[in-house]
Design a protein around this motif. Structure first.
Motif, PDB file in Angstrom:
ATOM      1  N   GLU A 343      34.287  40.994  50.233  1.00 10.97           N
ATOM      2  CA  GLU A 343      32.908  40.863  49.840  1.00 10.97           C
ATOM      3  C   GLU A 343      32.936  40.499  48.438  1.00 10.97           C
ATOM      4  OE1 GLU A 343      30.477  41.145  51.728  1.00 10.97           O
ATOM      5  OE2 GLU A 343      31.186  42.058  53.532  1.00 10.97           O
ATOM      6  N   GLU A 344      31.735  39.902  48.035  1.00  7.26           N
ATOM      7  CA  GLU A 344      31.699  39.049  46.760  1.00  7.26           C
ATOM      8  C   GLU A 344      31.183  40.286  45.888  1.00  7.26           C
ATOM      9  OE1 GLU A 344      32.447  36.220  45.658  1.00  7.26           O
ATOM     10  OE2 GLU A 344      33.052  35.461  47.641  1.00  7.26           O
ATOM     11  N   VAL A 345      31.402  40.098  44.462  1.00  6.06           N
ATOM     12  CA  VAL A 345      30.792  40.955  43.449  1.00  6.06           C
ATOM     13  C   VAL A 345      29.482  40.843  43.339  1.00  6.06           C
ATOM     14  CG1 VAL A 345      30.685  41.255  40.815  1.00  6.06           C
ATOM     15  CG2 VAL A 345      32.890  40.349  41.903  1.00  6.06           C
ATOM     16  N   GLY A 346      28.824  42.145  43.404  1.00  4.05           N
ATOM     17  CA  GLY A 346      27.349  42.287  43.646  1.00  4.05           C
ATOM     18  C   GLY A 346      26.881  42.702  44.881  1.00  4.05           C
ATOM     19  N   CYS A 347      27.785  42.491  45.817  1.00  4.46           N
ATOM     20  CA  CYS A 347      27.419  43.175  47.038  1.00  4.46           C
ATOM     21  C   CYS A 347      26.253  42.502  47.933  1.00  4.46           C
ATOM     22  CB  CYS A 347      27.246  44.371  47.279  1.00  4.46           C
ATOM     23  SG  CYS A 347      28.972  45.187  46.788  1.00  4.46           S
ATOM     24  N   ASP A 348      26.082  40.998  47.574  1.00  6.21           N
ATOM     25  CA  ASP A 348      24.985  40.211  48.336  1.00  6.21           C
ATOM     26  C   ASP A 348      23.518  40.851  47.901  1.00  6.21           C
ATOM     27  OD1 ASP A 348      23.846  38.285  49.555  1.00  6.21           O
ATOM     28  OD2 ASP A 348      23.946  39.182  51.517  1.00  6.21           O
ATOM     29  N   GLY A 349      23.551  41.379  46.467  1.00  8.86           N
ATOM     30  CA  GLY A 349      22.039  41.796  45.975  1.00  8.86           C
ATOM     31  C   GLY A 349      22.031  43.389  46.493  1.00  8.86           C
ATOM     32  N   LEU A 350      22.872  43.985  46.937  1.00 17.55           N
ATOM     33  CA  LEU A 350      22.667  45.231  47.642  1.00 17.55           C
ATOM     34  C   LEU A 350      23.213  46.470  46.542  1.00 17.55           C
ATOM     35  CD1 LEU A 350      22.083  47.453  49.952  1.00 17.55           C
ATOM     36  CD2 LEU A 350      24.404  47.016  50.451  1.00 17.55           C
ATOM     37  N   SER A 351      22.430  47.079  46.087  1.00 15.45           N
ATOM     38  CA  SER A 351      22.777  48.270  45.108  1.00 15.45           C
ATOM     39  C   SER A 351      23.043  49.610  45.810  1.00 15.45           C
ATOM     40  CB  SER A 351      21.765  48.418  44.215  1.00 15.45           C
ATOM     41  OG  SER A 351      21.709  47.092  43.280  1.00 15.45           O
ATOM     42  N   PHE A 352      24.129  50.307  45.626  1.00 10.70           N
ATOM     43  CA  PHE A 352      24.106  51.626  46.067  1.00 10.70           C
ATOM     44  C   PHE A 352      23.933  52.493  45.037  1.00 10.70           C
ATOM     45  CE2 PHE A 352      26.523  54.199  49.866  1.00 10.70           C
ATOM     46  CZ  PHE A 352      25.909  55.280  49.503  1.00 10.70           C
ATOM     47  N   LEU A 353      22.556  53.451  44.933  1.00  7.82           N
ATOM     48  CA  LEU A 353      22.463  54.234  44.072  1.00  7.82           C
ATOM     49  C   LEU A 353      22.984  55.602  44.423  1.00  7.82           C
ATOM     50  CD1 LEU A 353      18.813  53.303  43.105  1.00  7.82           C
ATOM     51  CD2 LEU A 353      20.599  52.620  42.161  1.00  7.82           C
ATOM     52  N   PRO A 354      24.107  56.097  43.666  1.00  4.02           N
ATOM     53  CA  PRO A 354      25.229  57.033  44.459  1.00  4.02           C
ATOM     54  C   PRO A 354      24.637  58.405  44.236  1.00  4.02           C
ATOM     55  CG  PRO A 354      25.907  56.264  42.408  1.00  4.02           C
ATOM     56  CD  PRO A 354      24.687  55.654  42.535  1.00  4.02           C
ATOM     57  N   TYR A 355      23.374  59.024  44.094  1.00  7.51           N
ATOM     58  CA  TYR A 355      22.954  60.184  43.504  1.00  7.51           C
ATOM     59  C   TYR A 355      22.862  60.974  44.893  1.00  7.51           C
ATOM     60  CZ  TYR A 355      22.039  56.863  39.960  1.00  7.51           C
ATOM     61  OH  TYR A 355      22.195  55.995  38.623  1.00  7.51           O
ATOM     62  N   LEU A 356      24.003  61.193  45.704  1.00  2.00           N
ATOM     63  CA  LEU A 356      23.910  61.659  46.832  1.00  2.00           C
ATOM     64  C   LEU A 356      23.743  63.507  46.753  1.00  2.00           C
ATOM     65  CD1 LEU A 356      26.885  60.615  48.909  1.00  2.00           C
ATOM     66  CD2 LEU A 356      24.361  59.883  49.076  1.00  2.00           C
ATOM     67  N   VAL A 357      23.901  64.063  45.572  1.00  2.00           N
ATOM     68  CA  VAL A 357      23.683  65.439  45.333  1.00  2.00           C
ATOM     69  C   VAL A 357      22.794  65.595  43.849  1.00  2.00           C
ATOM     70  CG1 VAL A 357      25.626  66.118  46.403  1.00  2.00           C
ATOM     71  CG2 VAL A 357      25.976  65.655  44.136  1.00  2.00           C
ATOM     72  N   GLY A 358      21.957  64.826  43.800  1.00  2.00           N
ATOM     73  CA  GLY A 358      21.288  64.686  42.550  1.00  2.00           C
ATOM     74  C   GLY A 358      22.304  63.942  41.533  1.00  2.00           C
ATOM     75  N   GLU A 359      21.922  64.010  40.277  1.00  2.00           N
ATOM     76  CA  GLU A 359      22.788  63.524  39.270  1.00  2.00           C
ATOM     77  C   GLU A 359      22.735  64.330  38.038  1.00  2.00           C
ATOM     78  OE1 GLU A 359      25.616  62.684  38.134  1.00  2.00           O
ATOM     79  OE2 GLU A 359      25.398  61.124  39.384  1.00  2.00           O
ATOM     80  N   ARG A 360      23.787  64.247  37.122  1.00  2.30           N
ATOM     81  CA  ARG A 360      23.841  65.016  35.741  1.00  2.30           C
ATOM     82  C   ARG A 360      23.737  63.865  34.675  1.00  2.30           C
ATOM     83  NH1 ARG A 360      29.028  68.775  33.783  1.00  2.30           N
ATOM     84  NH2 ARG A 360      29.027  68.192  31.697  1.00  2.30           N
ATOM     85  N   THR A 361      24.400  62.698  34.916  1.00  4.99           N
ATOM     86  CA  THR A 361      24.337  61.575  34.021  1.00  4.99           C
ATOM     87  C   THR A 361      23.837  60.484  34.742  1.00  4.99           C
ATOM     88  OG1 THR A 361      25.872  62.802  32.641  1.00  4.99           O
ATOM     89  CG2 THR A 361      25.388  60.537  32.225  1.00  4.99           C
ATOM     90  N   PRO A 362      22.740  59.693  34.727  1.00  5.16           N
ATOM     91  CA  PRO A 362      21.694  60.348  33.925  1.00  5.16           C
ATOM     92  C   PRO A 362      21.094  61.563  34.514  1.00  5.16           C
ATOM     93  CG  PRO A 362      21.072  58.609  35.288  1.00  5.16           C
ATOM     94  CD  PRO A 362      22.487  58.780  35.545  1.00  5.16           C
ATOM     95  N   ASN A 363      20.363  62.270  33.537  1.00  6.99           N
ATOM     96  CA  ASN A 363      19.947  63.746  34.233  1.00  6.99           C
ATOM     97  C   ASN A 363      18.631  63.683  35.117  1.00  6.99           C
ATOM     98  OD1 ASN A 363      19.525  66.570  34.169  1.00  6.99           O
ATOM     99  ND2 ASN A 363      18.557  66.655  32.136  1.00  6.99           N
ATOM    100  N   TRP A 364      19.132  63.335  36.137  1.00  8.50           N
ATOM    101  CA  TRP A 364      18.053  63.336  37.608  1.00  8.50           C
ATOM    102  C   TRP A 364      18.580  64.361  38.718  1.00  8.50           C
ATOM    103  CZ3 TRP A 364      18.623  57.262  37.732  1.00  8.50           C
ATOM    104  CH2 TRP A 364      18.095  56.522  36.744  1.00  8.50           C
ATOM    105  N   PRO A 365      18.341  65.435  38.336  1.00 12.47           N
ATOM    106  CA  PRO A 365      19.051  66.572  39.484  1.00 12.47           C
ATOM    107  C   PRO A 365      18.056  66.336  40.607  1.00 12.47           C
ATOM    108  CG  PRO A 365      17.747  67.847  37.550  1.00 12.47           C
ATOM    109  CD  PRO A 365      18.052  66.253  37.332  1.00 12.47           C
ATOM    110  N   TRP A 366      16.867  65.740  40.699  1.00 14.80           N
ATOM    111  CA  TRP A 366      16.004  65.767  41.618  1.00 14.80           C
ATOM    112  C   TRP A 366      16.382  64.347  42.803  1.00 14.80           C
ATOM    113  CZ3 TRP A 366      14.478  65.456  36.905  1.00 14.80           C
ATOM    114  CH2 TRP A 366      14.145  64.170  36.354  1.00 14.80           C
TER     115      TRP A 366
END
Length: 513
Positions: A343-366
């Motif tokens: 697959e090409e760099v950038g995944c054909d415009g698809l972004s996987f925001l990986p915050y499956l268990v919330g996130e600490r950095t950035p501080n987005w626990p929700w």
């Protein structure tokens, strides 16, 4: 033959025999390193003469996750796993030759002990986000962005939600401290791991009474004595010696948090090198003279396990994200990696925001995981989703390199990759190209356990400076390097910008309740 020649020959032979005997005595001069992690405990046996790992053992376990935000484990599970992993590692070596033991542990975890030093409740782990409300409150009072991972927030949560257990709290320990207690019968805490509690004055290297009082007026009295990285935590108890098959009285070094020990084990003992751990969580850290000061809390004010600073940032979601994709499609790692490489760099415009268990950095626990930019046919391409997961986790670390620069950490000349994800040639290339930095892979992937063994070796050697001693005698060799491809910089920069914008749009503010 002249007499003088005979004497010289005899002396040379005697010297050769003495050197041979000395080498035989030194060979098998072993050190045991233990790393208590989130998914399991690993142990390595390090031969200080051949400078190689001669035994590896591991034992897996799971999490207690019965409600949203909860992530807990029973400390007794760690102890059983430690014994099993150590015995497995020692099978390949002579236990009688082990001269020292070091323990690394997952940072931040709250082990609450009563007056008999018995565990009061399951340990709340670094990835437990139930104390996110307490984190916001403490951050406001402290003036810097403490997050739910820090132990102080978990203590305040326990006080408010479990008053009966709180009333019996006598001592506070971190995971590696508790294992040291089980090994030696002595409870102490080392400053590197202590810097992840939110309760340490990192400049004075002593407990911060004002910070502790924000949780409870009596808390500072329940914190263990602090020791230096060159100190011993204690000596192996006869009972534990029998269970491990080691000699009673074997010295146990101070130990530290897993990131601090990983720095020792992967060669981040000098400025100019940084490391990224591609494990359950993603961490990025570098050595500095002192702890970093970042009011936003993005870069943690950690100390290392050798008397210096360890500016570090951590993401809650890393190798677990592509693993979710792989399991979902039922493919093996090599198979799905081959599809992703096509697959090409950038995944054909698809972004996987990986915050499956919330996130600490950035501080987005929700926050939660999200696929943004889906087009027809994307879900039928497992390699595309797998690559998007790899790029999403990598972009979090790329943003971390920028954050380290913002607090004065010079840009690294080399980024050392450790953790399970470092075994993936595809991921190594994605990191090198996305971050435009040379990537190096240390020979020993279990860098935290190795760092624990090296700290134990430094203790036995009487080293005055742990980092310098390791650098001079046991600097980590690398088995692979990947240079960045400048031609891919623009494509990765565009994908990175899109990833950041989409994350801010979705999770840049708390949700309406």
């Amino acid at each position: 033959m002249p007499l003088l020649t005979l004497v010289v020959a005899a002396c040379a032979e005697a010297l050769s025999q003495q050197q041979h005997q000395r080498q035989q005595l030194l060979r098998g001069d072993l050190y045991l390193g233990i790393d208590c992690g989130t998914q399991g405990t690993k142990a390595v046996v390090y031969d200080a003469t051949s400078r190689e790992v001669v035994g590896v053992g591991s034992e897996s376990y799971g999490l207690i996750q019965e409600r949203r935000g909860q992530a807990e484990q029973e400390p007794r599970v760690w102890e059983a796993a430690m014994v099993s992993a150590c015995r497995g590692a020692l099978e390949a070596a002579s236990a009688r030759s082990v001269r020292g033991i070091g323990v690394s542990g997952q940072q931040h975890g709250l082990v609450a002990l009563d007056e008999a030093y018995e565990v009061l409740r399951p340990a709340k782990l670094w990835c437990d986000t139930e104390s996110s409300g307490e984190a916001e409150e403490l951050a406001s009072a402290l003036g810097w962005g403490i997050v739910a991972s820090f132990t102080a927030t978990k203590l305040l949560w326990m006080k408010r939600n479990e008053p009966e257990s709180w009333s019996r709290l006598y001592r506070v320990a971190l995971p590696h401290d508790w294992l040291n207690l089980r090994l030696t019968g002595r409870l102490v805490m080392e400053c590197g791991d202590a810097s992840g509690t939110g309760l340490l004055d990192v400049e004075a290297r002593e407990w911060d009474e004002k910070a502790a009082a924000l949780v409870d007026a009596a808390l500072v009295e329940k914190l263990p004595p602090l020791v230096a990285p060159t100190d011993a935590a204690g000596y192996l108890l006869p009972e534990m010696a029998a269970r491990l098959g080691l000699a009673p009285g074997t010295p146990v070094s101070a130990g530290s948090g897993d990131n601090m020990m990983s720095a020792l084990g992967c060669g981040v003992t000098v400025q100019g090198r940084a490391a990224a751990s591609l494990g359950t969580s993603g961490t990025l850290f570098a050595r500095s003279p002192e702890a970093a000061r970042d009011p936003s809390g993005v870069v943690c004010p950690f100390l290392d396990a050798a008397g210096g600073g360890l500016p570090l940032l951590c993401t809650l979601n890393c190798a677990s994200v592509p693993e979710e994709v792989r399991k979902g499609y039922g493919l093996d790692r090599d198979g799905i990696a081959a599809l992703a490489a096509a697959e090409e760099v950038g995944c054909d415009g698809l972004s996987f925001l990986p915050y499956l268990v919330g996130e600490r950095t950035p501080n987005w626990p929700w926050a939660s995981g999200a696929l943004v930019g889906l087009r027809p046919g994307h879900l039928a391409r497992p390699g595309l989703l797998y690559r998007a997961a790899l790029e999403g986790a990598t972009f979090s670390l790329k943003k971390g390199i920028e954050a380290l620069a913002d607090v004065g950490v010079p840009r690294c000349d080399q980024l050392r990759l450790v953790g399970g994800g470092s075994k993936s040639p595809l991921w190594r290339k994605i990191v090198a190209d996305a971050c435009q930095v040379q990537v190096a892979v240390p020979a020993q992937p279990e860098s935290a356990a190795l760092g624990a063994a090296l700290q134990a070796a430094a203790l036995v050697a009487g080293a005055a400076d742990v980092a310098e001693w390791i650098r001079e005698n046991h600097d980590a060799p690398v088995v692979a390097t990947v240079d960045p491809d400048p031609a891919l910089k623009s494509a990765y920069d565009q994908a990175f910008e899109l990833h950041n914008q989409r994350g801010a749009d979705l999770f840049g503010r708390p949700p309406l309740l």
